[in-house]
Design an enzyme around this catalytic site. Structure first.
Site, PDB file in Angstrom:
ATOM      1  N   ARG A 234      -4.442   1.100 -12.987  1.00 55.37           N
ATOM      2  CA  ARG A 234      -3.609   0.160 -13.737  1.00 55.37           C
ATOM      3  C   ARG A 234      -3.458   0.681 -15.165  1.00 55.37           C
ATOM      4  O   ARG A 234      -4.414   1.173 -15.761  1.00 55.37           O
ATOM      5  CB  ARG A 234      -4.229  -1.239 -13.767  1.00 55.37           C
ATOM      6  N   ASP A 258       0.103   7.547 -13.167  1.00 56.35           N
ATOM      7  CA  ASP A 258       1.011   6.887 -12.222  1.00 56.35           C
ATOM      8  C   ASP A 258       1.284   5.464 -12.689  1.00 56.35           C
ATOM      9  O   ASP A 258       2.097   4.759 -12.099  1.00 56.35           O
ATOM     10  CB  ASP A 258       0.397   6.865 -10.811  1.00 56.35           C
ATOM     11  N   GLU A 263       4.422  -0.700 -18.264  1.00 56.97           N
ATOM     12  CA  GLU A 263       5.323  -0.177 -17.231  1.00 56.97           C
ATOM     13  C   GLU A 263       6.309  -1.202 -16.697  1.00 56.97           C
ATOM     14  O   GLU A 263       7.387  -0.839 -16.220  1.00 56.97           O
ATOM     15  CB  GLU A 263       4.516   0.409 -16.066  1.00 56.97           C
ATOM     16  N   HIS A 295       4.448   4.636 -10.765  1.00 51.75           N
ATOM     17  CA  HIS A 295       3.698   3.767  -9.850  1.00 51.75           C
ATOM     18  C   HIS A 295       4.119   4.041  -8.398  1.00 51.75           C
ATOM     19  O   HIS A 295       4.457   3.125  -7.651  1.00 51.75           O
ATOM     20  CB  HIS A 295       3.902   2.293 -10.214  1.00 51.75           C
TER      21      HIS A 295
HETATM   22  P1  NAI Z   1     -11.606  -1.713  -4.490  1.00 48.49           P
HETATM   23  O1  NAI Z   1     -11.761  -3.156  -4.800  1.00 48.49           O
HETATM   24  O2  NAI Z   1     -11.917  -1.212  -3.121  1.00 48.49           O
HETATM   25  O3  NAI Z   1     -12.480  -0.851  -5.524  1.00 48.49           O
HETATM   26  C1  NAI Z   1     -12.564  -1.135  -6.888  1.00 48.49           C
HETATM   27  C2  NAI Z   1     -13.918  -0.668  -7.366  1.00 48.49           C
HETATM   28  O4  NAI Z   1     -13.995  -0.891  -8.775  1.00 48.49           O
HETATM   29  C3  NAI Z   1     -15.077  -1.462  -6.730  1.00 48.49           C
HETATM   30  O5  NAI Z   1     -16.063  -0.575  -6.231  1.00 48.49           O
HETATM   31  C4  NAI Z   1     -15.613  -2.309  -7.874  1.00 48.49           C
HETATM   32  O6  NAI Z   1     -17.004  -2.529  -7.793  1.00 48.49           O
HETATM   33  C5  NAI Z   1     -15.273  -1.415  -9.053  1.00 48.49           C
HETATM   34  N1  NAI Z   1     -15.280  -2.132 -10.327  1.00 48.49           N
HETATM   35  C6  NAI Z   1     -15.006  -3.447 -10.566  1.00 48.49           C
HETATM   36  N2  NAI Z   1     -15.173  -3.724 -11.873  1.00 48.49           N
HETATM   37  C7  NAI Z   1     -15.576  -2.572 -12.454  1.00 48.49           C
HETATM   38  C8  NAI Z   1     -15.911  -2.220 -13.776  1.00 48.49           C
HETATM   39  N3  NAI Z   1     -15.884  -3.117 -14.769  1.00 48.49           N
HETATM   40  N4  NAI Z   1     -16.283  -0.946 -14.037  1.00 48.49           N
HETATM   41  C9  NAI Z   1     -16.322  -0.023 -13.029  1.00 48.49           C
HETATM   42  N5  NAI Z   1     -16.012  -0.292 -11.765  1.00 48.49           N
HETATM   43  C10 NAI Z   1     -15.642  -1.560 -11.475  1.00 48.49           C
HETATM   44  O7  NAI Z   1     -10.119  -1.362  -4.895  1.00 48.49           O
HETATM   45  P2  NAI Z   1      -9.245  -0.121  -4.415  1.00 48.49           P
HETATM   46  O8  NAI Z   1      -8.474  -0.485  -3.206  1.00 48.49           O
HETATM   47  O9  NAI Z   1     -10.062   1.101  -4.411  1.00 48.49           O
HETATM   48  O10 NAI Z   1      -8.178  -0.039  -5.615  1.00 48.49           O
HETATM   49  C11 NAI Z   1      -8.560   0.341  -6.926  1.00 48.49           C
HETATM   50  C12 NAI Z   1      -7.420   0.057  -7.871  1.00 48.49           C
HETATM   51  O11 NAI Z   1      -6.325   0.929  -7.568  1.00 48.49           O
HETATM   52  C13 NAI Z   1      -6.816  -1.358  -7.746  1.00 48.49           C
HETATM   53  O12 NAI Z   1      -7.508  -2.275  -8.566  1.00 48.49           O
HETATM   54  C14 NAI Z   1      -5.413  -1.174  -8.204  1.00 48.49           C
HETATM   55  O13 NAI Z   1      -5.357  -1.484  -9.573  1.00 48.49           O
HETATM   56  C15 NAI Z   1      -5.147   0.325  -8.035  1.00 48.49           C
HETATM   57  N6  NAI Z   1      -4.083   0.615  -7.081  1.00 48.49           N
HETATM   58  C16 NAI Z   1      -3.029   1.396  -7.492  1.00 48.49           C
HETATM   59  C17 NAI Z   1      -2.006   1.721  -6.631  1.00 48.49           C
HETATM   60  C18 NAI Z   1      -0.867   2.600  -7.037  1.00 48.49           C
HETATM   61  O14 NAI Z   1       0.145   2.688  -6.326  1.00 48.49           O
HETATM   62  N7  NAI Z   1      -0.957   3.315  -8.153  1.00 48.49           N
HETATM   63  C19 NAI Z   1      -1.985   1.185  -5.254  1.00 48.49           C
HETATM   64  C20 NAI Z   1      -3.167   0.430  -4.899  1.00 48.49           C
HETATM   65  C21 NAI Z   1      -4.160   0.135  -5.803  1.00 48.49           C
END
Ligand code: NAI
Length: 344
Positions: A234, A258, A263, A295
């Site tokens: 993000r 990305d 954005e 994105h």
């Molecule tokens: P997820 O929920 O599986 O993993 C997120 C990880 O971040 C978890 O292990 C969580 O414990 C950790 N986390 C939470 N708060 C934290 C903090 N303060 N410091 C460090 N780590 C922390 O989510 P997933 O599916 O891996 O997605 C991650 C991010 O990717 C999403 O939040 C979304 O913003 C982004 N995303 C971007 C996309 C794109 O097209 N560019 C598409 C899909 C997701």
């Protein structure tokens, strides 16, 4: 069931029409984003289907409730654009927690390789029959240290990809997954240790109050000279002004983005032929060592199909069955899916 679908792009319709038809869900596609000015378009619909740059703040939620709209179906994983606290008890919010972590992780590696092997430059040069290699020197990934912030679904796939390249991984997560740490090629460390020791830093955590501007002047100050920063998570995880300053001072060797803090004004739209109003974004894009994609990390055929299928199932579960496993729940901790799908 009738759903008002905001911020529609041409690639959305085929899979949503296909899966929607199977469940008796009819979508009305609007190109405009959902916000306080457009919320009236949801009148007469059972739910709204929104994406990353729609605005679901308190005012929008209140108006949706007035209009008797019962559901906000996010067709994405992140939900930082929804005021979850305000939504709780008023309107159901469902999301697609995972649709293809591979799509995002693979795009992250594509950006990294493009940047450090200067593929973006080579593509343009050879099209102009310029076969010079001046300025094209890259570096091996093998043996380098990658700092991965957030070892959830996407972070873990990216971790595996990096290990395949023979890189060492320093990981940071608010909730570490102990089994991942082998004390050698993958180690959990503090955020400061990660900043100090990583050659490459990749962000895979959600945007929350804790992670807002995680990469700021202070963080960049701690980093190795020449650090490569990757953000496919993000935009607001990075203070864009601080990143720009880091690039200008040569502290940051390269950045691959990305996502971008502001954005929603620009991404997914065609601004060619216009004067870009955002000076920071324009300056970042002008840098030879910055690559920006708008994105698009999620944009694979597999992901689009999974997004549509899960969203349609979420809508059906929430509106027909009255409970949904992918309901976001402020009471269950805001950043988690509702533990039993029954909190609301
Ligand atoms: P997820 O929920 O599986 O993993 C997120 C990880 O971040 C978890 O292990 C969580 O414990 C950790 N986390 C939470 N708060 C934290 C903090 N303060 N410091 C460090 N780590 C922390 O989510 P997933 O599916 O891996 O997605 C991650 C991010 O990717 C999403 O939040 C979304 O913003 C982004 N995303 C971007 C996309 C794109 O097209 N560019 C598409 C899909 C997701």
């Amino acid at each position: 069931m009738r759903i008002a679908f905001f911020d529609t792009k041409p690639y959305d319709k085929a899979s949503f029409d296909k899966y929607g038809k199977e469940q008796g869900i009819e979508f009305k596609y609007y190109e405009t984003k959902l916000n306080e000015d457009t919320v009236e378009l949801a009148s007469g619909y059972d739910g709204v289907c929104v994406f990353v740059n729609d605005t679901v703040n308190a005012a929008v939620i209140d108006r949706l409730c007035d209009l008797n709209v019962k559901l906000v179906a996010l067709r994405c994983a992140g939900f930082n654009n929804v005021d979850m606290k305000h939504a709780f008890g008023r309107i159901h919010v469902v999301r697609v927690p995972a649709y293809s972590p591979y799509a995002v992780a693979e795009h992250t590696m594509a950006l990294l390789l493009t940047s450090i092997r200067r593929i973006h430059k080579a593509y343009i040069r050879t099209r102009d029959f310029n076969f010079s290699l001046a300025g094209m020197t890259g570096f091996d990934l093998h043996g380098k240290i990658v700092g991965i912030i957030g070892t959830g679904k996407i972070g873990r796939v990216f971790l595996d990809i990096c290990r395949g390249f023979g890189m060492k991984v320093l990981a940071y997560d608010k909730f570490p997954v102990k089994e991942l740490d082998n004390g050698d090629t993958v180690k959990y460390v503090s955020l400061d240790e990660l900043f100090v020791n990583s050659d490459i830093i990749s962000l895979h955590c959600p945007l929350t109050e804790d992670t807002y501007h995680l990469i700021d002047n202070e963080a960049i100050e701690k980093c190795k000279k020449g650090v490569v920063i990757l953000n496919t998570s993000r935009g607001a995880l990075i203070d864009a002004e601080a990143l720009l300053a880091g690039i200008k001072s040569r502290k940051v060797g390269a950045a691959c983005l990305d996502v971008y803090e502001e954005e929603s004004e620009f991404f997914f739209e065609d601004f060619s032929g216009h004067i870009l109003e955002d000076d920071t974004l324009a300056r970042l894009i002008s840098m030879p060592n910055v690559i920006v994609t708008s994105h698009q990390a999620f944009l694979t055929e597999e992901a689009l199909s999974n997004i549509a299928q899960t969203t349609v199932n979420n809508i059906y579960d929430a509106l027909v069955n009255g409970q949904c496993a992918n309901e976001l729940c402020y009471r269950c901790g805001n950043t988690e899916d509702c533990k039993d799908g029954k909190c609301f």
